[in-house]
Structures are given as C-alpha cells and as structure tokens.
Design an enzyme around this catalytic site. Structure first.
Site, PDB file in Angstrom:
ATOM      1  N   CYS A 134     -26.610 -45.158 -54.117  1.00  0.00           N
ATOM      2  CA  CYS A 134     -25.513 -45.847 -53.430  1.00  0.00           C
ATOM      3  C   CYS A 134     -24.235 -45.156 -53.859  1.00  0.00           C
ATOM      4  CB  CYS A 134     -25.511 -47.319 -53.875  1.00  0.00           C
ATOM      5  SG  CYS A 134     -24.114 -48.274 -53.276  1.00  0.00           S
TER       6      CYS A 134
ATOM      7  N   ASP B  78     -24.974 -46.726 -58.335  1.00  0.00           N
ATOM      8  CA  ASP B  78     -23.773 -46.703 -57.499  1.00  0.00           C
ATOM      9  C   ASP B  78     -22.818 -45.604 -57.968  1.00  0.00           C
ATOM     10  OD1 ASP B  78     -21.977 -47.541 -55.594  1.00  0.00           O
ATOM     11  OD2 ASP B  78     -21.906 -49.627 -56.255  1.00  0.00           O
ATOM     12  N   MET B  79     -21.830 -45.282 -57.155  1.00  0.00           N
ATOM     13  CA  MET B  79     -20.813 -44.267 -57.490  1.00  0.00           C
ATOM     14  C   MET B  79     -19.640 -44.539 -56.557  1.00  0.00           C
ATOM     15  SD  MET B  79     -19.472 -40.969 -56.797  1.00  0.00           S
ATOM     16  CE  MET B  79     -19.013 -39.547 -57.749  1.00  0.00           C
TER      17      MET B  79
ATOM     18  N   ASP C  12     -21.776 -49.777 -46.818  1.00  0.00           N
ATOM     19  CA  ASP C  12     -21.315 -51.109 -47.216  1.00  0.00           C
ATOM     20  C   ASP C  12     -21.134 -52.005 -46.001  1.00  0.00           C
ATOM     21  OD1 ASP C  12     -21.368 -51.026 -49.901  1.00  0.00           O
ATOM     22  OD2 ASP C  12     -19.254 -50.535 -50.185  1.00  0.00           O
TER      23      ASP C  12
ATOM     24  N   ARG D 116     -10.295 -47.656 -57.482  1.00  0.00           N
ATOM     25  CA  ARG D 116     -10.777 -49.002 -57.804  1.00  0.00           C
ATOM     26  C   ARG D 116     -10.679 -49.253 -59.321  1.00  0.00           C
ATOM     27  NH1 ARG D 116     -16.899 -51.369 -57.345  1.00  0.00           N
ATOM     28  NH2 ARG D 116     -16.398 -53.433 -56.656  1.00  0.00           N
TER      29      ARG D 116
ATOM     30  N   TRP E 118     -15.729 -44.614 -44.888  1.00  0.00           N
ATOM     31  CA  TRP E 118     -16.350 -45.762 -45.553  1.00  0.00           C
ATOM     32  C   TRP E 118     -16.683 -46.828 -44.500  1.00  0.00           C
ATOM     33  CZ3 TRP E 118     -14.604 -50.874 -45.848  1.00  0.00           C
ATOM     34  CH2 TRP E 118     -15.382 -51.705 -46.676  1.00  0.00           C
TER      35      TRP E 118
HETATM   36  C1  DGJ Z   1     -20.298 -50.658 -53.841  1.00  0.00           C
HETATM   37  C2  DGJ Z   1     -21.671 -50.858 -53.275  1.00  0.00           C
HETATM   38  O1  DGJ Z   1     -21.824 -50.144 -52.093  1.00  0.00           O
HETATM   39  C3  DGJ Z   1     -21.910 -52.347 -53.092  1.00  0.00           C
HETATM   40  O2  DGJ Z   1     -23.158 -52.549 -52.490  1.00  0.00           O
HETATM   41  C4  DGJ Z   1     -21.821 -53.023 -54.426  1.00  0.00           C
HETATM   42  O3  DGJ Z   1     -22.860 -52.589 -55.250  1.00  0.00           O
HETATM   43  C5  DGJ Z   1     -20.466 -52.745 -55.047  1.00  0.00           C
HETATM   44  N1  DGJ Z   1     -20.176 -51.336 -55.107  1.00  0.00           N
HETATM   45  C6  DGJ Z   1     -20.405 -53.311 -56.451  1.00  0.00           C
HETATM   46  O4  DGJ Z   1     -19.260 -52.970 -57.092  1.00  0.00           O
END
Ligand code: DGJ
Length: 749
Positions: A527, A479-480, A549, A444, A200
């Site tokens: 994402c 997102d995921m 990120d 999370r 990450w």
């Molecule tokens: C992870 C993403 O990579 C971020 O850019 C953002 O959208 C957060 N999640 C939001 O929870």
C-alpha cells in the site's frame, strides 16, 4: 522456443510460437535491432532489414563511407554522442569528462531457464523448459566497462524479459548517469500510446494519445512508482482494441523513480526506453564493481489488449509473485481503518471483529494507530511497539483474542517512515533523509527513513520480526504515505549521492526479502497512500496491493479496469466500504459495492455494527458467494468487455481455466428511462458448451438459472443485459437505479 545465433550473418533470433525477436552485430560491432513482433520463420540472413541508404546531412561512422550512420540504424542499447542523436539507453561519465562509450560485441551465452537478478525482483522460471536466456556481452574498449544484455524468452506467450548489467573491468572509476532496462527501436510510429496515469484516489486511469515526432514520456521522480504514473506503457496499432489488433505492452519491474518514454525521430522510427529515471541518477562504478538494472518485460499481442493482459497476468501471477499465497484464494478480510480511523480501543476492535466473524469474515486487520504514541498522524511512526494505553493486552494478546474468535489477525506497518515525535527519531536523528543545510519537508507530518543504510533497514526488521515472532500475525499491510524529497544520505560520500533513490528501493526490497523469507506464511499486502506503489517490483514480495484509497464503487470501476491492463485480479486489493462513501460522499447500493470489490481480493472496510440486520444478512450472503467463487474471480481469465472510460456501462468477466464457469460483472453508473435494449458480447467461453445463466440481481444472490445459452451464442450474439430501465417493470422485476449492477453466473451443463 528457441534462441539461434547465425554465425555468418551475426544475427540472433529468439522465437517461440508467438513472437520473434532479432538483433544483429553491426559493422561497427555494436548491436542493432532488426525485428520484434509476430513470429516469423527462422533463416540465416535477415540483414536486408538494415536500411543503410545514405542520407544527405548524416554524420557517418566510417571514414569515406556515407552509408553507415547510427542516426538511421535501429539500436539495441543506444549511446548518445557519436551519430545517434536520440535519447540514450546508457550514459557513462568518465574521468576525463567524456560521456561517450562504444560497446562492441564480444560474445554470448545461452542458459536454459532464467538466472536470478541479484538483489532485485524479477520474473523467474521454475524449470529449464519454461524459459531460455540469452546474454550478449559487449565491451567499451576505452573504459573497459562490460555490458551484458539479457533476454529471457518464455516458452508460453509473447513475452520477453530484459535487463542490462554493467561491470567496470577498467582501471578508473566511472559514473553511470543513465542505465535503462530496455531500449526498443521500432521501424515506424503508427501507434497510439496507452498509459496508466492519475493521482491520489484516481490511480491508473487509462489515457491514450497518438504518437508524434519528439519525445513523449511518463515517469516518477518521487522515490516510489507513484499515483501519478505507472511503470507501464502499451503501443496500439490503429484500430486495435480489447479484442483485436497489434499491441506491445512494456512493464518495468521496479518500485522507484522510473522513466517510460517513446521518442519518434524525423525518419519515423520509434525508440521506447524503460528504466530507472536518469534525472538525478548517478551511480559510481569503481573498478571491479557492477550495476544491475531492474528487469523490463515486453509483451506482444496480435489479439488486442485483453490478450496482452492475459500474458501479463499469467506471468505476474505465477512467475513474478511468489510464496505460499501466490496461488491461493485470498482470505475475506475486514480492515478497521474506515470503520474507526485512529479512534479505537481494543473493546471496539473486538466488537467489530465479532460482528465480522458472524458475517463470515476470515481475517481481521488492525490498521494505523496501534504503536508508540500514535493517536493521530503527528507521532509514533518508527516505534513499532504496541501502545499499552490503547491495547493493554498488546498485539500478541489481541491477536490471540481474534484467533479465539476463529479468525486470523493482520497488522498495518509503515516501515519506511518516522515522526519527529518518536523514540526512533530521538535516538537516531541522522537516520532521516534530508539534505544538509536545507529545510526538510514533511508529508502528513512524517519523514522518510534512510533505507539506503543497512543499519536502518536492520533496526526496522528487528522490531517487525520481534512482533511477528511474538504474536500470531497472518497478514501485514505495508504502507508508505509520502514521496521522498530533499533526497540525501548522511552515510554516503558526495560522489555517491546520486545513488540514494535506487539504494533506498534496494533497502525496501531487502526488508521485504528478509521478512517474506523468515515468515513465509504471512500474506503481505502493499500500500502507498492507496496505490502509489502498485507496481510489478512490489508484486514479487507482496502478492496483493491496496489499489487506491478511493473505495467508492463507481470510482473503483475505472481504477480496477485500468489496473487490470497489467496486473492480475488476485493482486488488486478491493473493499466494500461505507455509504455515503468517505472519499466522495456518494451513496451506492451495498450490492454494487460488493459486485465491484469481488473482482479483486475482497474485504470490508466499514463499521458493521452500524448496519441494519438486513444489511448484515446481505453481507453474509456476499461473503458466502465470494468464498464459493473466489478461485474463479481472482484466478480466472479476466476479460474487459465495456470500458468505464468510454461510457455509462462497464462490463468485465472472469472465466475458469476449464471454461466451464464464468462470472460477468455488469455496472451502470447513471440510470436512464426507456433505455434501449442492451446486450454485450462475452469472451473466452467454449462455443460448444451450453451455459446455464443465473442472474444475481440487486441484493439477490441465490439466483436461479433463468435461461441457458451456448457459448457461441453468448460470444457472437451476446448476453442480454436489458433491465427495468428499458421499459415497464415486469412482475417480480426490481426497479433499476443509479449505480446499479448485476452479476451473471454462467455454468456449463
Ligand atoms: C493510507 C492507506 O492507504 C490507508 O488505507 C490507511 O492504511 C492509512 N494510510 C493509514 O494511515
């Protein structure tokens, strides 16, 4: 481009101007591999390439014949269990417990163009002249399983796309426990293996190692392609680098568990396998059912890594990505995540949007926190209904207000996830992926919805489609944010639990397909906690992806450099963020942040209201510059010139299709004093064009042409990049600093 079958020798030869690929029907009717590499002239007989010298201690296929052992023959789709002792391309568990199969040649068809892959992302051809596809049909006589091996040769570049399909034409169910997309046996292992690995916030770092005897592999068992490893490998001949030498790139068009492996046997042959990871994979194939593997792409280059990347970029940008946005320069966006996180009201959002509009931003993206009871990460996922307490005007109303400002509106979703504290979970507790009788782990505070179930995908589709119909939404960030654990589906019988990971990804693809078909003008950005699902599979649906990120400009040099090995610049989501940076707490100049982000989709992710007037002016200029040059930056031919993995200085450049314009990005991490004079050799220019060079130095973006040079000079002697760090500061020159950068804009006169 041609595909020839030589009846007499049983040899298939696929060739275009760049490459040849050859296979042969072996004496036992299985398929053997003869050659992949630079194009060679076609002829009837290449059977001498089969090396059949008898070996002591070999197990041989034919009674009384010591010369034919699969152990020493390069296979097209190897099976373990007779005399091939390498890791197999396919393994089928049968009713009697045996895992052996024997796929014998039955026939072939050649089709112009490229047939679609059912339910899976894949490269495509837009005309019959662009590509030709060979399908070889083999059968295992005992089980009746049919194997179709597909090879698509594209007219342009050294590209071959491959996949396999298995069909149960027998009477009994079987279980596929391995079904790779590609098996490639090469005659030697004199290569360095390049992989894109990390974690990450440091995704797709370039790592290399010499191949050695035994198995070396990367993969993912997380349910997504992962931060840790990308479904990509390259083999590099000794001495090969960015500009020269033989390289073979392997890429898998898939977003789930994968294996990318190189096995060197003790007679020095090399087997590359690429496909769905066999760990835990068990696909029941009842009579009459078929299984399609994902597609794998091989690229051959005899001009180093840059040329390999160009082939991948052309293919993935134009014949993998699809839709309205495929060829269009991407809107400059602002995303509120790092500006507000969960702490926003619609007033705050509109203030940010207005400021962004004044700077020239075109798209406002509302990230996480607008739905259900979501005011932190413990609640709301699954309830894709605007939270009226936070957004009294709803998403439709907010989108309307943003549009009234003259911008487009974009929205964040995390469609595959659910919180325990959500209406969706309260209504459907069994929709979560979990193993009966076992503890279920959260990531999370969130859990994974069972996307292997059509009704789950459908329910999420209905919620998303409703919003997309009601509100003016021009962009979706999908997102995921966690890996899958305790993988099990309540909807599948015990003997199909090994299918869940793959069925899950098929569900993700299904949702993407429905949404992109229904809402063709919406720009999708993928994402996954940054770049955990930055892979070719997703690129088929979402032409751009949030690369990481980590938005720190210096860290981004490595991430974007590594990503560019396989993925086009138009797909690399990159933003200018705050300083000090929120991941690293490092302060970098605003111009360096923009100079890195402009080699990507480009946007902002910071609170513009906290910036000084001067900084806002600088941003205005950056956006004006980006709008002027984004076509070139995002769709030009990208060259890596100096690697951040090898030194303090990174250089890359983009050249326009007609080679009349180019932009060079130069970045230095740490400053030095009295540094040597420096220059860098450029690439891809026209040697006969005379280029005017404008230096965009520091926050200075107007730039006047400071000198002109011919292309041959710039490519052979180099572009002078010395600055104040290599001596005394000249009049009008600015001080150099840490995290410094410059852009050079080249225009042919
Ligand atoms: C992870 C993403 O990579 C971020 O850019 C953002 O959208 C957060 N999640 C939001 O929870």
């Amino acid at each position: 481009m041609n595909i020839v079958f030589h009846e007499k020798t049983g040899i298939f030869h696929l060739f275009n101007d760049c490459i040849s690929y050859m296979m042969v029907i072996l004496p036992n009717r299985q398929m053997g591999q003869l050659y992949f590499g630079r194009r060679i002239r076609d002829r009837e007989d290449f059977s001498h390439l089969l090396e059949l010298q008898p070996r002591v201690m070999s197990s041989c296929v034919f009674e009384g014949d010591k010369s034919f052992s699969l152990e020493h023959v390069k296979q097209e789709y190897g099976v373990y269990g007779t005399t091939d002792y390498r890791q197999p391309a396919v393994e089928i568990l049968q009713e009697n417990g045996s895992r052996l199969s024997d796929f014998r040649y039955e026939g072939y068809v050649i089709t112009p163009g490229k047939p679609k892959l059912q339910g899976l992302p894949a490269t495509y051809a837009e005309s019959e002249e662009e590509a030709r596809t060979l399908t070889i049909r083999l059968r295992d006589p005992l089980t009746g399983v049919l194997l179709s091996l597909s090879y698509t040769l594209f007219a342009q570049d050294g590209v071959l796309a491959r996949s396999a399909r298995l069909y149960n034409d027998g009477d009994a169910a079987v279980h596929l426990t391995t079904a790779m997309s590609l098996c490639m046996d090469l005659p030697d292992f004199d290569y360095e293996l390049l992989q894109l690995s990390g974690a990450w916030s440091r995704e797709r770092h370039i790592r290399t190692r010499r191949l050695e005897y035994g198995v070396q592999s990367v993969g993912s068992l997380r349910g997504h392609s992962s931060h840790e490893h990308n479904p990509f490998l390259a083999l590099m001949r000794p001495g090969a680098d960015e500009t020269q030498g033989e390289v073979i790139g392997f890429s898998l068009i898939y977003s789930g568990n994968f294996l990318a492996q190189a096995e060197v046997d003790n007679h020095d042959t090399l087997r590359v396998l690429l496909g769905i990871h066999p760990q835990g994979f068990d696909w029941k194939l009842a009579p009459g059912e078929s299984f399609q593997t994902p597609e794998a792409v091989m690229v051959y280059s005899d001009r180093g890594l840059n040329a390999m990347s160009h082939s991948f970029h052309r293919l993935y940008q134009r014949r993998l990505a699809r839709g309205y946005w495929r060829d269009r320069p991407r809107p400059v966006l602002i995303n509120n995540w790092e500006a507000t996180y969960f702490d926003f009201t619609s007033r705050k959002l509109l203030e940010l949007a207005k400021k962004a509009r004044d700077c020239g931003v075109e798209l406002f993206v509302l990230d996480d926190g607008w739905f259900g009871q979501r005011s932190n990460d413990r609640a709301g996922l699954g309830d894709w209904i605007p939270n009226p307490l936070r957004l009294p005007e709803g998403i439709a109303g907010l989108a309307e207000q943003i549009e009234a400002l003259g911008m487009k509106f974009g929205l964040w979703f995390e469609p595959e996830m659910v919180n325990l504290d959500s209406e969706l979970y309260r209504r459907h507790p069994d929709w979560m992926i979990r193993t009966p009788g076992r503890a279920v782990s959260h990531g999370r505070y969130q859990y994974v919805l069972d996307f292997s179930r059509a009704e789950v995908v459908d329910c999420i589709y209905q919620m998303m489609a409703k919003l997309l119909r009601e509100a003016k939404i021009s962009y979706i960030k999908w997102d995921m944010n966690r890996s899958i654990s305790e993988c099990y589906s309540a909807a599948l019988p015990p003997d199909r639990q090994g299918e869940v990971f793959h069925r899950y990804i098929l569900g993700v693809y299904d949702l993407y397909e429905r949404l992109t078909t229904q809402f063709p003008h919406v720009l999708f950005e993928s994402c996954a906690s940054g770049g955990a699902r930055f892979d070719p599979g997703i690129l088929y649906y979402a032409p751009q992806g949030w690369a990481s990120d980590d938005s720190d400009a210096v860290e981004r040099l490595k991430i974007q450099y590594g990503t560019s090995l396989c993925y086009p610049i138009s797909s690399i989501g990159s933003h200018v963020s705050a300083s000090p940076n929120h991941q690293l707490f490092r302060s970098t100049p605003l111009y360096t942040r923009a100079n890195v982000a402009c080699f990507g989709t480009f946007g902002y992710e910071l609170d513009l209201n906290r910036l000084t007037e001067e900084e806002q002016d600088e941003i205005r200029e950056q956006i004006r510059f980006m709008k002027q040059y984004r076509e070139l930056l995002q769709f030009g031919t990208f060259y890596r010139l100096k690697s951040p993995f090898e030194g303090n200085v990174t250089v890359w450049m983009s050249v326009s299709g007609d080679r009349r314009e180019a932009i060079v990005g130069w970045y230095r991490v740490l400053n030095g004093v009295n540094l040597p004079y420096s220059r860098v050799r450029l690439a891809g220019l026209d040697p006969d064009f005379c280029y005017e060079i404008m230096i965009m130095d520091g926050s200075e973006r107007e730039g006047e042409a400071c000198r002109s040079c011919y292309g041959d000079e710039l490519m052979n002697l180099g572009l002078i990049t010395s600055d104040a760090s290599s001596g005394e500061i000249a009049p009008g020159q600015r001080h150099s600093c840490d995290f410094d950068s410059r852009l050079f804009v080249l225009k042919a006169r």
